[in-house]
Design an enzyme around this catalytic site. Structure first.
Site, PDB file in Angstrom:
ATOM      1  N   ARG A  89       0.828  -1.197   0.000  1.00  0.00           N
ATOM      2  CA  ARG A  89       0.000   0.000   0.000  1.00  0.00           C
ATOM      3  C   ARG A  89       0.866   1.253   0.000  1.00  0.00           C
ATOM      4  O   ARG A  89       0.515   2.276  -0.587  1.00  0.00           O
ATOM      5  CB  ARG A  89      -0.923  -0.004   1.225  1.00  0.00           C
ATOM      6  N   ASP A 149      -9.680  -4.523   8.481  1.00  0.00           N
ATOM      7  CA  ASP A 149      -8.752  -5.460   9.112  1.00  0.00           C
ATOM      8  C   ASP A 149      -9.383  -6.071  10.367  1.00  0.00           C
ATOM      9  O   ASP A 149      -9.238  -7.267  10.637  1.00  0.00           O
ATOM     10  CB  ASP A 149      -7.455  -4.736   9.498  1.00  0.00           C
ATOM     11  N   ARG A 152     -11.847  -8.642   9.352  1.00  0.00           N
ATOM     12  CA  ARG A 152     -11.154  -9.874   8.969  1.00  0.00           C
ATOM     13  C   ARG A 152     -10.743 -10.674  10.195  1.00  0.00           C
ATOM     14  O   ARG A 152     -10.869 -11.912  10.218  1.00  0.00           O
ATOM     15  CB  ARG A 152      -9.922  -9.537   8.134  1.00  0.00           C
ATOM     16  N   HIS A 176      -2.987   0.857   8.441  1.00  0.00           N
ATOM     17  CA  HIS A 176      -3.686  -0.122   7.588  1.00  0.00           C
ATOM     18  C   HIS A 176      -2.632  -0.646   6.621  1.00  0.00           C
ATOM     19  O   HIS A 176      -2.483  -0.170   5.492  1.00  0.00           O
ATOM     20  CB  HIS A 176      -4.830   0.551   6.836  1.00  0.00           C
TER      21      HIS A 176
END
Length: 314
Positions: A89, A149, A152, A176
């Site tokens: 990212r 997240d 998840r 993140h």
């Protein structure tokens, strides 16, 4: 005056269009404006989404231009370069910062009262950039942070324990990205401490199991991107949940990426930490208890984000 019945989505790629569909299904908005550099793409998405309206709730959906942002209560920014296989990212930062430098002034020219919800990656860096470039209050600029997240983690932990993930309560906080961390010290099952629950049910969770769960959460996006090219359903649902909390004034607690100044021993940074979200935007940042190891990992995560900020945003 911002109208929470009206939202706008800037960027109609996989992520933006999936968010639009999720919000359409939710019924929380009465008007949605889609903006994209490719105007025909925005028009096509609006037409396609419009076909779903007879099966949901009344809504006006249209492709628009910057001036159509007037009055929007929430402006969701999903514009930017996509994360490619093998790319982190953070690798996206240079391309997307330039996009934000050009885009944010176009937004603020027509809307100074709404809330900016940043979804583009790297979300922590771009949330900080949006806050700086827009001049909006810190309560009105935040990113999706580690909401996905955290989802998840709840899903995987629930699967591990054969439980409904909605009874699992545990946060992923920090960047993140690769330096994010799970807060195991406060993880619980419907209010029962995770360790106590496992002891009572005989479900053994070793340290190695917790590490494996964390790694699976952290690396999930890479695996999805490798297999199908992009992630978009999970972030669309995360964005919907954030919008629900704001529009319905729920005062929900979600780990969004927010400006931190004095919390957790940190300052001048945006990262995912639990916050109360309401119609005011970020109503309060929460300092949740962390053990020594978690505090250490959070500082390391912050250091990784701040390094990029100082190199690219100043």
């Amino acid at each position: 005056m911002a109208d929470f019945h009206k939202c706008a989505i800037v960027g109609c790629g996989f992520v933006g269009s999936s968010i639009a569909f999720s919000l359409l299904e939710s019924g929380i908005f009465r008007e949605m404006i889609l903006i994209d550099i490719n105007q025909e793409k925005a028009q096509g998405e609006a037409m396609d989404l419009g076909d779903s309206i007879p099966f949901t709730k009344p809504m006006e959906i249209a492709a628009g231009s910057w001036q159509d942002l007037k009055g929007a209560g929430i402006i969701i920014i999903a514009a930017g370069a996509n994360q490619k296989p093998g790319e982190s990212r953070v690798d996206l930062v240079h391309k997307n910062l330039q996009i934000f430098r050009e885009m944010i002034p176009k937004i603020t020219k027509y809307n100074q009262d709404g809330i900016l919800l940043i979804v583009s990656n790297p979300v922590d860096i771009l949330t900080y950039a949006a806050l700086r470039y827009s001049g909006f209050s810190k309560e009105h600029v935040f990113g999706s942070g580690t909401v996905l997240d955290t989802a998840r983690l709840k899903y995987l932990l629930g699967k591990k324990l054969s439980l409904d993930p909605r009874v699992v309560h545990a946060f992923i906080i920090g960047e993140h990205g690769d330096s994010e961390l799970p807060v195991w010290s406060s993880a619980n099952i419907s209010g029962i401490d995770l360790k106590d629950y496992c002891a009572a049910t005989g479900d053994a969770l070793k340290d190695s199991d917790l590490k494996d769960l964390y790694r699976e959460v952290r690396d999930s996006a890479y695996q999805i991107i490798q297999k199908k090219g992009a992630t978009y359903y999970g972030i669309a649902s995360s964005c919907r949940r954030i919008c629900e909390s704001v529009v319905r004034d729920e005062h929900s607690i979600l780990p969004v990426s927010i400006f931190i100044d004095g919390h957790y021993g940190l300052s001048d940074i945006c990262m995912g930490v639990p916050a109360i979200l309401s119609s005011k935007g970020v109503e309060r940042v929460l300092d949740i208890p962390l053990n020594k190891e978690e505090q250490k990992l959070l500082l390391q995560s912050a250091s990784a984000v701040q390094k990029i900020l100082h190199e690219d945003c100043y």
